[in-house]
Design a protein around this motif. Structure first.
Motif, PDB file in Angstrom:
ATOM      1  N   ASP A 137      -4.191  13.267  10.731  1.00 16.59           N
ATOM      2  CA  ASP A 137      -3.504  14.599  11.029  1.00 16.59           C
ATOM      3  C   ASP A 137      -3.670  14.759  12.547  1.00 16.59           C
ATOM      4  N   CYS A 138      -2.959  13.918  13.474  1.00 10.40           N
ATOM      5  CA  CYS A 138      -3.320  13.924  14.666  1.00 10.40           C
ATOM      6  C   CYS A 138      -2.964  14.921  15.421  1.00 10.40           C
ATOM      7  N   ASN A 139      -1.797  15.683  15.087  1.00 11.55           N
ATOM      8  CA  ASN A 139      -1.378  16.962  15.772  1.00 11.55           C
ATOM      9  C   ASN A 139      -1.889  18.051  14.994  1.00 11.55           C
ATOM     10  N   ARG A 140      -2.645  17.957  14.120  1.00 12.99           N
ATOM     11  CA  ARG A 140      -3.247  19.113  13.660  1.00 12.99           C
ATOM     12  C   ARG A 140      -2.470  20.332  12.927  1.00 12.99           C
ATOM     13  N   ASP A 141      -1.429  19.918  12.482  1.00 11.64           N
ATOM     14  CA  ASP A 141      -0.553  20.734  11.891  1.00 11.64           C
ATOM     15  C   ASP A 141      -0.588  20.921  10.263  1.00 11.64           C
ATOM     16  N   GLY A 142      -1.775  20.474   9.725  1.00  3.91           N
ATOM     17  CA  GLY A 142      -2.230  20.364   8.494  1.00  3.91           C
ATOM     18  C   GLY A 142      -1.404  19.313   7.574  1.00  3.91           C
ATOM     19  N   VAL A 143      -0.645  18.607   8.038  1.00  3.81           N
ATOM     20  CA  VAL A 143      -0.122  17.573   7.123  1.00  3.81           C
ATOM     21  C   VAL A 143      -0.131  16.328   7.985  1.00  3.81           C
ATOM     22  N   THR A 144      -0.309  15.125   7.181  1.00  4.47           N
ATOM     23  CA  THR A 144      -0.059  13.893   7.831  1.00  4.47           C
ATOM     24  C   THR A 144       1.262  13.173   7.435  1.00  4.47           C
ATOM     25  N   ASP A 145       2.025  13.262   8.491  1.00  6.03           N
ATOM     26  CA  ASP A 145       3.674  12.614   8.372  1.00  6.03           C
ATOM     27  C   ASP A 145       3.753  11.806   9.385  1.00  6.03           C
TER      28      ASP A 145
ATOM     29  N   LYS B 165       0.842  -1.299  -0.027  1.00 11.63           N
ATOM     30  CA  LYS B 165       0.068  -0.106   0.079  1.00 11.63           C
ATOM     31  C   LYS B 165       0.989   1.156   0.058  1.00 11.63           C
ATOM     32  N   TYR B 166       0.457   2.218  -0.766  1.00 11.09           N
ATOM     33  CA  TYR B 166       1.056   3.544  -0.607  1.00 11.09           C
ATOM     34  C   TYR B 166       0.608   4.300   0.255  1.00 11.09           C
ATOM     35  N   VAL B 167       1.115   4.669   1.320  1.00 14.55           N
ATOM     36  CA  VAL B 167       0.880   5.710   2.302  1.00 14.55           C
ATOM     37  C   VAL B 167       1.705   7.011   2.551  1.00 14.55           C
ATOM     38  N   SER B 168       0.944   8.036   2.056  1.00 11.17           N
ATOM     39  CA  SER B 168       1.681   9.311   1.696  1.00 11.17           C
ATOM     40  C   SER B 168       2.879   9.465   3.063  1.00 11.17           C
ATOM     41  N   ASN B 169       3.715  10.072   2.950  1.00 12.74           N
ATOM     42  CA  ASN B 169       4.831  10.337   4.216  1.00 12.74           C
ATOM     43  C   ASN B 169       5.103   9.167   4.989  1.00 12.74           C
TER      44      ASN B 169
ATOM     45  N   TYR C 110       9.740  -9.233  10.951  1.00  4.02           N
ATOM     46  CA  TYR C 110       9.783  -7.527  10.674  1.00  4.02           C
ATOM     47  C   TYR C 110       8.755  -7.152   9.388  1.00  4.02           C
ATOM     48  N   MET C 111       9.085  -7.925   8.088  1.00  9.69           N
ATOM     49  CA  MET C 111       8.399  -7.655   7.127  1.00  9.69           C
ATOM     50  C   MET C 111       6.901  -7.423   7.501  1.00  9.69           C
ATOM     51  N   CYS C 112       6.309  -8.741   7.921  1.00 10.17           N
ATOM     52  CA  CYS C 112       5.004  -8.894   8.373  1.00 10.17           C
ATOM     53  C   CYS C 112       4.364  -7.759   9.258  1.00 10.17           C
ATOM     54  N   SER C 113       5.139  -7.704   9.933  1.00 13.86           N
ATOM     55  CA  SER C 113       4.837  -6.413  11.149  1.00 13.86           C
ATOM     56  C   SER C 113       4.698  -5.221  10.545  1.00 13.86           C
ATOM     57  N   GLN C 114       5.749  -4.938   9.387  1.00 17.88           N
ATOM     58  CA  GLN C 114       5.791  -3.662   8.648  1.00 17.88           C
ATOM     59  C   GLN C 114       4.336  -3.544   7.981  1.00 17.88           C
ATOM     60  N   LYS C 115       4.247  -4.469   7.360  1.00 15.02           N
ATOM     61  CA  LYS C 115       2.710  -4.528   6.840  1.00 15.02           C
ATOM     62  C   LYS C 115       1.456  -4.537   7.362  1.00 15.02           C
ATOM     63  N   ILE C 116       1.673  -4.751   8.819  1.00 19.97           N
ATOM     64  CA  ILE C 116       0.516  -4.211   9.705  1.00 19.97           C
ATOM     65  C   ILE C 116       0.404  -3.068   9.850  1.00 19.97           C
ATOM     66  N   VAL C 117       1.711  -2.489  10.120  1.00 17.11           N
ATOM     67  CA  VAL C 117       1.908  -1.031  10.440  1.00 17.11           C
ATOM     68  C   VAL C 117       1.279  -0.161   9.198  1.00 17.11           C
ATOM     69  N   GLU C 118       1.738  -0.569   7.819  1.00 19.23           N
ATOM     70  CA  GLU C 118       1.338   0.078   6.801  1.00 19.23           C
ATOM     71  C   GLU C 118      -0.185   0.084   6.625  1.00 19.23           C
ATOM     72  N   ASN C 119      -0.865  -1.313   6.913  1.00 20.25           N
ATOM     73  CA  ASN C 119      -2.118  -1.433   6.673  1.00 20.25           C
ATOM     74  C   ASN C 119      -3.026  -0.398   7.789  1.00 20.25           C
ATOM     75  N   TYR C 120      -2.628  -0.351   8.957  1.00 22.77           N
ATOM     76  CA  TYR C 120      -3.236   0.489   9.921  1.00 22.77           C
ATOM     77  C   TYR C 120      -3.169   1.889   9.324  1.00 22.77           C
ATOM     78  N   MET C 121      -1.830   2.394   9.066  1.00 25.50           N
ATOM     79  CA  MET C 121      -1.758   3.776   8.561  1.00 25.50           C
ATOM     80  C   MET C 121      -2.683   3.930   7.435  1.00 25.50           C
ATOM     81  N   ALA C 122      -2.759   2.981   6.463  1.00 25.32           N
ATOM     82  CA  ALA C 122      -3.499   3.500   5.398  1.00 25.32           C
ATOM     83  C   ALA C 122      -5.102   3.411   5.730  1.00 25.32           C
ATOM     84  N   LYS C 123      -5.625   2.707   6.584  1.00 24.85           N
ATOM     85  CA  LYS C 123      -6.989   2.711   7.352  1.00 24.85           C
ATOM     86  C   LYS C 123      -7.165   3.958   8.122  1.00 24.85           C
ATOM     87  N   TRP C 124      -6.459   4.250   8.865  1.00 22.16           N
ATOM     88  CA  TRP C 124      -6.653   5.227   9.870  1.00 22.16           C
ATOM     89  C   TRP C 124      -5.544   6.612  10.009  1.00 22.16           C
ATOM     90  N   GLY C 125      -4.713   6.628   9.159  1.00 15.12           N
ATOM     91  CA  GLY C 125      -3.828   7.855   9.061  1.00 15.12           C
ATOM     92  C   GLY C 125      -4.392   9.004   9.072  1.00 15.12           C
TER      93      GLY C 125
END
Length: 159
Positions: free
Chosen positions: A110-118, A26-30, A93-108
């Motif tokens: 701007d938590c700190n409300r600075d105008g960019v999701t990074d 998955k491509y997740v910006s930033n 490592y590779m599988c857990s990285q995929k878990i993180v990528e999927n989570y970020m793709a689904k729930w990513g």
């Protein structure tokens, strides 16, 4: 007639897109490699031999509910309904990285409300989860480790 540099750029874009599709990434910006390494470092100092403790597993210190929210990613040819599918994937490592990528793709977001999701937002999402990611990381061990490698800080990653 020789191909122009513009043609090479389009070819590279096409080629990389095909690779991403083939690999199922998955491509997740930033959320690039530096951010992923930093998230891993902040979680467990990227200890790839980290097992499971108190319901958190692997180098990204992933809890089971995070794995479920990520689509129950598994190692190749594994069954997500198998008892140890979560633990086995999150310790790899590779599988857990995929878990993180999927989570970020689904729930990513701007938590700190600075105008960019990074990466700062992804760090808060990894540590606090989607419901509390607006909290500050500064008083946590995770946050202190993250500050040493934060890709937006200009500090080189030393892991």
């Amino acid at each position: 007639m020789a191909a122009s540099p513009k043609h090479y750029v389009w070819f590279l874009v096409y080629f990389c897109s095909v690779l991403i599709i083939i690999q199922g990434a998955k491509y997740v910006s930033n959320l690039g490699p530096l951010c992923m390494k930093c998230l891993c470092h902040a979680s467990t100092s990227c200890n790839v031999s980290f097992g499971c403790q108190r319901g958190y597993c692997g180098p990204f210190y992933i809890p089971r509910h995070y794995w479920v929210d990520s689509g129950r990613v598994t190692l190749p040819d594994d069954d997500p309904d198998r008892d140890n599918a979560f633990a086995d994937c999150s310790r790899d490592y590779m599988c857990s990285q995929k878990i993180v990528e999927n989570y970020m793709a689904k729930w990513g977001m701007d938590c700190n409300r600075d105008g960019v999701t990074d990466c700062n937002d992804y760090a808060a999402l990894l540590f606090y989860g989607k419901d509390e990611c607006e909290k500050s990381l500064s008083s946590t061990n995770f946050g202190r480790r993250y500050a040493t490698c934060n890709p937006s800080s200009g500090i080189p990653l030393l892991v």
